[in-house]
Each structure stands twice: as structure tokens, then as C-alpha cells.
Design a protein around this motif. Structure first.
Motif, PDB file in Angstrom:
ATOM      1  N   ASP A  83      93.049 -75.182  13.258  1.00 22.14           N
ATOM      2  CA  ASP A  83      92.632 -74.761  11.995  1.00 22.14           C
ATOM      3  C   ASP A  83      91.467 -73.815  12.045  1.00 22.14           C
ATOM      4  O   ASP A  83      91.120 -73.191  10.986  1.00 22.14           O
ATOM      5  CB  ASP A  83      92.398 -75.990  10.966  1.00 22.14           C
ATOM      6  CG  ASP A  83      93.675 -76.740  10.702  1.00 22.14           C
ATOM      7  OD1 ASP A  83      94.809 -76.061  10.893  1.00 22.14           O
ATOM      8  OD2 ASP A  83      93.536 -77.725  10.420  1.00 22.14           O
ATOM      9  N   ILE A  84      90.631 -73.945  12.911  1.00 22.06           N
ATOM     10  CA  ILE A  84      89.111 -73.060  13.094  1.00 22.06           C
ATOM     11  C   ILE A  84      89.680 -71.683  13.570  1.00 22.06           C
ATOM     12  O   ILE A  84      90.488 -71.718  14.892  1.00 22.06           O
ATOM     13  CB  ILE A  84      88.265 -73.763  13.844  1.00 22.06           C
ATOM     14  CG1 ILE A  84      87.752 -75.068  13.236  1.00 22.06           C
ATOM     15  CG2 ILE A  84      86.955 -72.802  13.994  1.00 22.06           C
ATOM     16  CD1 ILE A  84      86.583 -75.822  13.825  1.00 22.06           C
ATOM     17  N   THR A  85      89.595 -70.603  12.842  1.00 19.61           N
ATOM     18  CA  THR A  85      89.739 -69.466  13.344  1.00 19.61           C
ATOM     19  C   THR A  85      88.893 -68.524  13.120  1.00 19.61           C
ATOM     20  O   THR A  85      87.849 -68.556  12.460  1.00 19.61           O
ATOM     21  CB  THR A  85      90.860 -68.773  12.447  1.00 19.61           C
ATOM     22  OG1 THR A  85      90.700 -68.828  11.197  1.00 19.61           O
ATOM     23  CG2 THR A  85      92.542 -69.601  12.872  1.00 19.61           C
ATOM     24  N   PRO A 138      82.336 -74.797   2.146  1.00 11.64           N
ATOM     25  CA  PRO A 138      82.393 -75.973   3.140  1.00 11.64           C
ATOM     26  C   PRO A 138      83.247 -75.621   4.505  1.00 11.64           C
ATOM     27  O   PRO A 138      83.159 -76.215   5.303  1.00 11.64           O
ATOM     28  CB  PRO A 138      82.966 -77.132   2.407  1.00 11.64           C
ATOM     29  CG  PRO A 138      82.718 -76.939   1.046  1.00 11.64           C
ATOM     30  CD  PRO A 138      82.754 -75.392   0.741  1.00 11.64           C
ATOM     31  N   ASP A 139      84.240 -74.687   4.214  1.00 11.10           N
ATOM     32  CA  ASP A 139      85.165 -74.292   5.529  1.00 11.10           C
ATOM     33  C   ASP A 139      84.700 -73.164   6.141  1.00 11.10           C
ATOM     34  O   ASP A 139      85.089 -72.659   7.098  1.00 11.10           O
ATOM     35  CB  ASP A 139      86.382 -74.204   4.983  1.00 11.10           C
ATOM     36  CG  ASP A 139      87.072 -75.489   4.304  1.00 11.10           C
ATOM     37  OD1 ASP A 139      86.973 -76.331   4.926  1.00 11.10           O
ATOM     38  OD2 ASP A 139      87.825 -75.298   3.423  1.00 11.10           O
ATOM     39  N   LEU A 140      83.555 -72.345   5.640  1.00  6.67           N
ATOM     40  CA  LEU A 140      83.132 -71.233   6.130  1.00  6.67           C
ATOM     41  C   LEU A 140      82.089 -71.465   7.086  1.00  6.67           C
ATOM     42  O   LEU A 140      80.786 -71.558   6.406  1.00  6.67           O
ATOM     43  CB  LEU A 140      82.685 -70.261   4.989  1.00  6.67           C
ATOM     44  CG  LEU A 140      82.417 -68.795   5.462  1.00  6.67           C
ATOM     45  CD1 LEU A 140      83.682 -68.029   6.021  1.00  6.67           C
ATOM     46  CD2 LEU A 140      82.235 -68.078   4.200  1.00  6.67           C
ATOM     47  N   GLY A 155      90.731 -72.496   8.218  1.00  6.34           N
ATOM     48  CA  GLY A 155      91.975 -72.028   7.382  1.00  6.34           C
ATOM     49  C   GLY A 155      91.688 -70.607   6.563  1.00  6.34           C
ATOM     50  O   GLY A 155      92.198 -70.651   5.348  1.00  6.34           O
ATOM     51  N   LEU A 156      90.889 -69.701   7.105  1.00  5.63           N
ATOM     52  CA  LEU A 156      90.688 -68.866   6.497  1.00  5.63           C
ATOM     53  C   LEU A 156      91.702 -67.748   6.494  1.00  5.63           C
ATOM     54  O   LEU A 156      92.728 -67.802   7.481  1.00  5.63           O
ATOM     55  CB  LEU A 156      89.567 -67.798   7.792  1.00  5.63           C
ATOM     56  CG  LEU A 156      88.353 -68.578   7.663  1.00  5.63           C
ATOM     57  CD1 LEU A 156      87.208 -67.698   8.649  1.00  5.63           C
ATOM     58  CD2 LEU A 156      87.633 -68.993   6.515  1.00  5.63           C
TER      59      LEU A 156
END
Length: 355
Positions: A240-242, A270-272, A321-322
Motif C-alpha cells: 500500500d506504500i507507493t 496520516p498516510d502521507l 494509498g496515494l
């Protein structure tokens, strides 16, 4: 330095690791500007297909090599590392090599290189693995790991980097309280009881604590991870890390850029994990350097644009999830009317974050 820069006639190598945004490039710049009188070759590794880190490293007399292959050094890029080390042997008066890994890299397989490749082992000595830890954000990853939620993702990588370190630098202590720094140091000690731990602001460390320390102990590393000399240790990357790379020709409007970055941080903070780039801003004759992680970002002045040099912006975002189309559309919306096409890419559909 407290230790000779040559070990048995070999060139010493320092591996600098740490999760995204911990301050590795800042430490590289600190080392390059210090009055140490040594000639250092810097090897940079990108997690993305557009080179950015090389431009973030300040101008110096040192040799800088960059591997922008979209892969961590712990994967197929290790053959590229070996090739660069072989080429470096032909350079005159090389005192030291500094390898700055991608924030996604496991330092374990990088260290393997200096023991499983005979030619590399004959001419280079691994001096130390130095891990930078972000004082403000490391606790979140450690919480996830201890709760059993991160044993196959970013938290696992953070713990691996800490566990394999010979020296740990807790950076950005100006962003937390002394009590929080002390608590974090205690947690790091539970993961790695033998590494020397120091603290820093803006990665301004005493170089004697990270260079020329002869700290790498093969016996201890083997005890910590008995598979570490195996060719395939099953290093896992969270799918999920791209890494999303965007390149734009022309100029960006600074106000629009700031507003987009704020919306992006609010929506995906949080995901960045990491944002970094070299940007061309309308009305400014110098490059703009963008550094960011989670909801935080900073724009600073870089080197001047040269006469006749094409003005373009290069941006790399790393996270979970970018959406590439949304990110491209969001940055394109910041361009001035005369520009707006993504260099080398077709127009993408989708609205920018927060639009």
C-alpha cells in the motif's frame, strides 16, 4: 575523528538510515559542510522515479552518486551499489563513503553487501549503521508495532532500522518536550540496548559520534538477526506504500501551492509519509525546496535558476494509498495560466484534494 579513517587500508563506509522525514539529508548536508578535511563520496538512494535527493544536497566538493530506480537499496538496487563502489576505487584520495538510504530501506541487506561481495569486502570496511529517529513521529510507529498492528508495514521497518543501528540519533527534539524525548529514548533502549544514542536539532550532531567510530560489530549483528548473511532474508514491503512522482514544466503560483498542500495535509496527513521536491515558483529567480511529512511542510529558498535553463517542478510523494491522478491534478491546478501540462505524462482525470 576518534578513529582512523582507514581500517586495515580499507575505505570506511557509514550507512545512514531512518524512516521517511527523519532528517537524513539534513545530516548529510551537516557532514559535508563540517570542517573535517576529508574527501567523502555520498551515495543517495531514491524511492521514486524522479531524482530529487541529489538536488537537496548542497553544493560541495564531494562526489555524489544517485540511484533513482524506484527501489530500495535492500532490493535489486544492491547490484547498483556494488557497481558504484567499484567505480569509486578509481577516484583519487577518497577518505570515506556515506550511503544515505531511502526511508523505506532495511539497512540489514545493505550491510550484507560488505561481507558477501568479495571485491567490496577487500576494499571497504563498514564503519557503522547510523539510524535517525524522528522524535515527533516515531512513537506512532512504535505504538503500532507493540500493539501487533505493524509487523508487516512501516512500523516493522522503523523497528528494523532501530534494531540494526550502531548509533541512533533522536532528531527534531525541538518539536517535543524533554520528557517525551526521555520516554522515546527508553523505548529505543528496549529495542536496541547496545547502540549509542544521541539527540539533535536539525541533525546538528557531533561528527565524532557518527563517523570513524568503528562501531559495526559483525558478531552482534549476527546475534540480532541470524539470517542477516543469507542472500534472501524475505524483506517485505507494504504494497500500500507507493511513491508518486510528478514533473511539471513552467511555473507554479505560490499561494495556490500553499493552499493545495494544506488541503492535502488535512485530507491525507496520516498516510502521507514524505513530500520532497524542487519547484519553480512564478516571479522567483531561485528554486524553491519543498520538504514535508504528514501534515507538515516547509518551503525554503534553493539555488538560482541558470540562464536558459528550463524552469520545471519535480515533486515526489511517498505514502499509503496515494492516488496519482488526484495528486497530478492537484499540483497542475497550482500552475500559472501559461503552463499546466505534466512533463512527459498525459493529462490525468480527477479533482485535486479539497477542490
Amino acid at each position: 575523528m576518534t578513529h582512523s579513517d582507514t581500517a586495515h587500508g580499507k575505505i570506511p563506509v557509514t550507512v545512514l538510515t531512518g524512516f521517511l522525514g527523519a532528517g537524513k539529508t539534513t545530516l548529510v548536508n551537516h557532514i559535508l559542510t563540517a570542517q573535517h578535511g576529508r574527501r567523502i563520496a555520498v551515495i543517495e538512494n531514491e524511492f521514486g522515479d524522479i531524482p530529487v535527493d541529489n538536488a537537496l544536497v548542497i553544493s560541495s566538493d564531494e562526489e555524489i552518486f544517485e540511484m533513482a530506480n524506484g527501489c530500495c537499496l535492500c532490493c535489486t538496487a544492491r547490484s547498483d551499489l556494488i557497481d558504484i563502489l567499484r567505480r569509486l576505487r578509481t577516484r583519487d584520495r577518497l577518505d570515506r563513503v556515506l550511503i544515505e538510504t531511502s526511508g523505506m530501506a532495511d539497512p540489514n541487506p545493505i550491510a550484507q553487501t560488505f561481507f558477501v561481495d568479495d571485491e567490496v569486502a577487500a576494499h571497504y570496511a563498514l564503519d557503522a549503521v547510523v539510524t535517525l529517529v524522528d522524535a515527533r513521529h516515531a512513537g506512532v510507529h512504535l505504538d503500532a508495532y507493540e500493539a501487533g498492528l505493524g509487523h508487516a508495514g512501516p512500523a516493522h521497518q522503523v523497528v528494523d532500522q532501530i534494531a540494526f543501528a550502531d548509533r541512533i540519533v533522536v532528531n527534531k527534539t525541538d518539536l517535543v518536550t524533554p520528557e517525551e524525548t526521555e520516554a522515546l529514548t527508553g523505548r529505543l533502549r528496549r529495542i536496541n540496548a547496545t547502540a549509542g544514542i544521541s539527540t539533535s536539532r536539525h541533525a546538528a550532531v557531533d561528527l565524532d559520534t557518527v563517523l570513524g567510530v568503528a562501531a559495526f560489530d559483525l558478531a552482534r549483528a549476527s546475534t540480532a538477526d541470524r539470517r542477516w548473511l543469507e542472500e534472501d532474508s524475505g524483506h517485505w514491503h507494504d504494497p500500500d506504500i507507493t511513491s508518486v512522482s510528478v514533473e511539471l514544466a513552467g511555473d507554479l503560483d505560490r499561494t495556490a501551492l500553499e493552499e493545495w498542500l494544506a488541503r492535502l495535509g488535512a485530507a491525507r496527513g496520516p498516510d502521507l509519509y514524505r513530500i520532497k521536491g524542487i519547484l519553480a515558483l512564478a516571479g522567483e529567480d531561485r528554486r524553491c525546496v519543498l520538504q514535508g511529512l504528514h501534515r507538515l511542510h516547509e518551503l525554503s529558498e534553493g539555488a538560482p535558476w541558470q540562464r536558459g535553463e528550463p524552469r520545471r517542478s519535480r515533486l515526489v510523494l511517498i505514502g499509503r494509498g496515494l492516488d496519482r491522478a488526484e495528486l497530478e491534478a492537484g499540483l497542475r491546478a497550482c500552475t500559472t495560466p501559461a503552463t499546466g501540462a505534466v512533463a512527459g505524462r498525459p493529462a490525468a482525470s480527477g479533482a485535486p484534494y479539497g477542490a
